[in-house]
Design a protein around this motif. Sequence first.
Motif, PDB file in Angstrom:
ATOM      1  N   LYS A  12       0.827  -1.205   0.000  1.00 10.71           N
ATOM      2  CA  LYS A  12       0.000   0.000   0.000  1.00 10.71           C
ATOM      3  C   LYS A  12       0.862   1.256   0.000  1.00 10.71           C
ATOM      4  CE  LYS A  12      -2.584  -1.251   3.607  1.00 10.71           C
ATOM      5  NZ  LYS A  12      -3.691  -1.213   4.601  1.00 10.71           N
TER       6      LYS A  12
ATOM      7  N   GLU B 238       0.986   4.067  -2.883  1.00 10.96           N
ATOM      8  CA  GLU B 238       0.698   5.450  -2.499  1.00 10.96           C
ATOM      9  C   GLU B 238       1.827   6.375  -2.949  1.00 10.96           C
ATOM     10  OE1 GLU B 238      -0.567   7.795   1.574  1.00 10.96           O
ATOM     11  OE2 GLU B 238       1.135   6.425   1.682  1.00 10.96           O
TER      12      GLU B 238
ATOM     13  N   GLN C  85      -6.065   8.975  -2.481  1.00 14.14           N
ATOM     14  CA  GLN C  85      -5.900   9.099  -1.026  1.00 14.14           C
ATOM     15  C   GLN C  85      -5.985   7.711  -0.406  1.00 14.14           C
ATOM     16  OE1 GLN C  85      -8.897  11.415   0.974  1.00 14.14           O
ATOM     17  NE2 GLN C  85      -8.063  10.986   3.014  1.00 14.14           N
ATOM     18  N   LEU C  86      -4.927   7.300   0.272  1.00 11.07           N
ATOM     19  CA  LEU C  86      -4.897   6.008   0.950  1.00 11.07           C
ATOM     20  C   LEU C  86      -5.576   6.119   2.306  1.00 11.07           C
ATOM     21  CD1 LEU C  86      -3.813   3.054   1.027  1.00 11.07           C
ATOM     22  CD2 LEU C  86      -1.748   3.974   2.120  1.00 11.07           C
TER      23      LEU C  86
ATOM     24  N   ALA D  97      -4.002   3.026   6.351  1.00 11.19           N
ATOM     25  CA  ALA D  97      -2.686   2.649   5.814  1.00 11.19           C
ATOM     26  C   ALA D  97      -2.065   1.467   6.543  1.00 11.19           C
ATOM     27  CB  ALA D  97      -1.741   3.854   5.872  1.00 11.19           C
TER      28      ALA D  97
ATOM     29  N   TYR E  61      -8.711   2.819  -0.693  1.00 10.91           N
ATOM     30  CA  TYR E  61      -8.278   4.147  -1.127  1.00 10.91           C
ATOM     31  C   TYR E  61      -9.427   4.876  -1.804  1.00 10.91           C
ATOM     32  CZ  TYR E  61      -7.428   1.928  -5.768  1.00 10.91           C
ATOM     33  OH  TYR E  61      -7.538   1.239  -6.966  1.00 10.91           O
TER      34      TYR E  61
END
Length: 565
Positions: free
Chosen positions: A309, A313, A484-485, A488, A496
């Motif tokens: 992730k 990102e 936008q993650l 996280a 997201y």
Amino acid sequence: MERQMEPWWKKSVVYQIYPRSFMDSNGDGIGDIQGIISKLDYLEKLGIDVIWLSPVYDSPNDDNGYDIRNYRTIMDEFGTMEDMEQLIEEAKNRGIRIVMDLVVNHSSDEHEWFVESRSSKNSKYRDYYIWRDGKDGQPPNNWGSVFSGSAWEKDELTNSYYLHLFSKKQPDLNWEHEPLRGDVYQLMTYWLEKGIGGFRMDVINFISKALDLPDGTIHPNNLYGDGSPYFINGPKIHQYLREMNEKVLSKYDVVTVGEMPGATTDDAQIYTNPYNKEVNMVFTFEHMDLDSGPGGKWNVQPLKLVDLKRNFEKWQLALHKVGWNSLYWNNHDQPRVVSRFGNDGEYRELSAKMLAICLHMLQGTPYIYQGEELGMTNVVFPLLEDYRDIETLNMYKEKMEQGISHEDIMSGIYAKGRDNARTPMQWTSEGGFTTGTPWIRMNPNTDEINVEQSINDSTSIFYTYQKLIQLRKQHDIITHGSFQLLFADHPSLFVYKRQSADEEWLVVTNFSDQREQLEWKDCDVTSKSREIIISNYDTLNTNENTVEIRPYEAFVVAFKKGIEN
């Protein structure tokens, strides 16, 4: 108006074909160009815009075509130039462009340039390659080859060494030599004039070397030095790419993707920024190394989703409104993603769809590798002799010499070997790839995973890919929205948001076989305003406040901005 003028490739989806394994038209066990032509209707049905064709040039085939003997002729096994011209035209009739592999870090040692280059120190082609004298009977430096062993080979005829970062039958070209660059630009023009849609540039960020060729650091468990700091993103790489663009690429409406191992987001911002006129996008490798341990590629470790992730990102944010991302899970050098990051047993179909949704909702140009749209899996061949890949076979020999057990080496091959991607395309329950004996064994699960079954099942993985391709064309938020993650640090969920001026999409994917739960409010989403864009279960398991996420579930929810909670 500005959007209309944007490059066509920003809404395109690319399908990579490895010709040797795609479709055999003449029963010799080797895929060929006529085989590809016979399956263009299938690719049109899938909806792809571009075929990236791995090399079909004349080659001795030491590295499955990435050792090119003649850039202007077609390998006999694949067909003729007339076949190639027919493929370009037939694809064009279906709205599909053909992207060719450009392999110009190295050639084959049987290329006429190298035959001439090695013949004499006074040959006019001598400086087309990187030749050096040895040091006290040893190679010029301690660099190791990517394919194991030394990166130098002694040629007795002139008592000199030539550099080969890959196989010894793949001598590196010398980009410092202007006549070499001119010849490369001519061969690129030759293919562009035939109507191809661009180039995938093989290890293109290796073409500039530090000319003093210093020794590399010798890392633990390695016999040779790591020369990569002196040839990855080398001193003149940007100069060469800008010259290539000026001399050739700027004259055509084509797409370019640079395969660039070791390129960081900072590097990619330079390479892909349109103002720099280098390449349109790069293939990054960082996410492909996240399941590698301290011992490198063959030291396989479980994937930590948090790392994946964070990596996505980083790339999404770094190139947004600066350059452009390429998006991929698979290619001819990587194992099958459903076996790697998914679950190729009980949840094969669900996890394959989940991985597709996760990737295709990102900003960039997605690449589908042949069979990915079927959920094709890794293979466990019973014998080492069943494997064909030079990297695999060289690695096996080297590790056996280091005293590593056969079982341990084979477990790495089962997980990461390149032949996982190179088993023949599974067209029917009997295979359907050839009427002869395939050049490499079929995966035995072709009876349950094949095109015939997939296109006759409206719930198959194939139709998930088809819908994802359609969505990219229909919705600007996929190509232009911000990223936008969320959550996280969650170990199983990859969540997201994609945002545009007037809407937001929430992408939720579960990388595990465990059930999870999300609160809508934690996602800044209201259940009142949602519209399901795509999902891999029939319905969402939700109420006003929460959504339960089932094993390997994936869904995309759209909601309009400005709607009250």
